[in-house]
Write an enzyme that holds these catalytic residues in place. Structure first.
Site, PDB file in Angstrom:
ATOM      1  N   SER A  14       0.420  -0.597  -0.027  1.00  0.00           N
ATOM      2  CA  SER A  14      -0.192  -0.158  -0.220  1.00  0.00           C
ATOM      3  C   SER A  14       0.470   1.492  -0.149  1.00  0.00           C
ATOM      4  CB  SER A  14      -1.267  -0.056   1.351  1.00  0.00           C
ATOM      5  OG  SER A  14      -0.649  -0.092   2.457  1.00  0.00           O
ATOM      6  N   VAL A  61      -0.947 -10.228   8.005  1.00  0.00           N
ATOM      7  CA  VAL A  61      -0.061 -10.811   7.645  1.00  0.00           C
ATOM      8  C   VAL A  61       0.514 -12.054   8.606  1.00  0.00           C
ATOM      9  CG1 VAL A  61       1.079 -10.562   5.022  1.00  0.00           C
ATOM     10  CG2 VAL A  61       2.108 -10.090   7.491  1.00  0.00           C
ATOM     11  N   TYR A 152      14.550  -6.964  14.170  1.00  0.00           N
ATOM     12  CA  TYR A 152      14.260  -6.503  12.827  1.00  0.00           C
ATOM     13  C   TYR A 152      15.581  -7.376  12.217  1.00  0.00           C
ATOM     14  CZ  TYR A 152      14.246  -4.000   9.028  1.00  0.00           C
ATOM     15  OH  TYR A 152      13.868  -3.075   7.152  1.00  0.00           O
ATOM     16  N   ALA A 154      17.810  -9.945  12.858  1.00  0.00           N
ATOM     17  CA  ALA A 154      16.932 -11.675  13.590  1.00  0.00           C
ATOM     18  C   ALA A 154      16.138 -11.635  12.412  1.00  0.00           C
ATOM     19  CB  ALA A 154      16.669 -11.592  14.734  1.00  0.00           C
ATOM     20  N   LYS A 156      15.174 -10.223   9.684  1.00  0.00           N
ATOM     21  CA  LYS A 156      15.728  -9.863   8.568  1.00  0.00           C
ATOM     22  C   LYS A 156      16.826 -11.350   7.685  1.00  0.00           C
ATOM     23  CE  LYS A 156      13.160  -6.605   6.937  1.00  0.00           C
ATOM     24  NZ  LYS A 156      11.931  -7.143   5.796  1.00  0.00           N
TER      25      LYS A 156
END
Ligand code: NDP
Length: 244
Positions: A14, A61, A152, A154, A156
């Site tokens: 979006s 999600v 973050y 971890a 990724k």
């Protein structure tokens, strides 16, 4: 129009990088399903894309009980999903000693579990059709680490492991799974950066400029298309030469 007659699902499509990815896939001829939590923004984004047949859906999600019916519905409405881009992501930065359980969970649940949820749900249809492209948006931070981003980084890095495992599992069914690892890209996520930190970053980037969402979108379109048909399980770093 190398993606004509194909359907793509882009999570977090979006705004920011996901919106540009959606636009690039639509320019390639694909029908695009944009998924985000905010329904009106997802639908407005879908309407803004070139071409016909795009739709917006409101789903978190991280919630597999919502993702499974979403994938079924998108498959029915767009005619099967050929391309999945896991781009939805968020940050909850803090130093390790101050990081709350909720900060850890929120980031892992969206960034890593979210991708697991969608990959598991789309792979059944892709396996039946014996073709598919899955592209996961990680980050250079997943490769290098970063102070204040344990959750973050971890999540990724986890996406890289998830990609490599799934690439091996699904290769015999004609499904290719890759990672794009952006460097520093100008979006809402990075808008709050103080000027001094921005200057510090610029000094680390060989090409001397921050990235734009279009810099990532073109690479995703390439990985979704016929020119990338012999690439799977790879991490493509797109960071202007920040990490060499
Ligand atoms: P933005 O914050 O601009 O956009 C994030 C998108 O994800 C929005 O569409 C948001 O919509 C959606 N989203 C967030 N959480 C969820 C969720 N739980 N379920 C569904 N949709 C969700 O981010 P960017 O465009 O900057 O980043 C996109 C991706 O690229 C992220 O994965 C990010 O980690 C990664 N990345 C970004 C970099 C950068 O410098 N910007 C660098 C490296 C990687 P909504 O809020 O309505 O749900």
């Amino acid at each position: 129009m190398e993606l004509r007659d194909q359907a793509a699902l882009v999570t977090g499509g979006s705004r920011g990088i996901g919106l540009e990815i959606s636009r690039a896939l639509a320019e390639g001829g694909a029908r695009v399903a944009i998924v985000a939590r905010d329904e009106s923004r997802a639908q407005a984004a879908a309407t803004s894309l070139p071409g016909d047949g795009h739709r917006g859906y409101a789903v978190d999600v991280a919630d597999s009980s919502r993702v499974n019916p979403l994938i079924k519905r998108v498959g029915e409405e767009l005619g099967g999903i050929d391309i999945l881009v896991n781009n939805a992501g968020l940050t909850r930065d803090n130093l390790l000693m101050r990081m709350k359980d909720e900060d850890w969970d929120a980031v892992i649940d969206t960034n890593l579990r979210g991708a697991f949820n969608t990959i598991r749900a789309v792979s059944r249809g892709m396996m039946k059709r014996r073709s598919g492209r899955i592209i996961n948006i990680s980050s250079v931070v997943g490769l290098t680490g970063n102070k204040g981003q344990a959750n973050y980084a971890a999540s990724k890095a986890g996406l890289v492991g998830l990609t490599k495992a799934v690439a091996r599992e699904l290769a015999s069914r004609g499904i290719l799974v890759n990672v794009v690892a952006p460097g520093y890209i100008e979006t809402d996520m990075t808008a709050e950066l103080p000027e001094a930190a921005r200057q510090g970053l610029l000094e680390q980037i060989s090409l001397g400029r921050l990235g734009q969402p279009e810099d990532i979108a073109g690479v995703v379109r390439f990985l979704a298309g016929p020119a990338a048909s012999y690439i799977t399980g790879q991490v493509l770093v797109v960071d202007g030469g920040m990490v060499i």
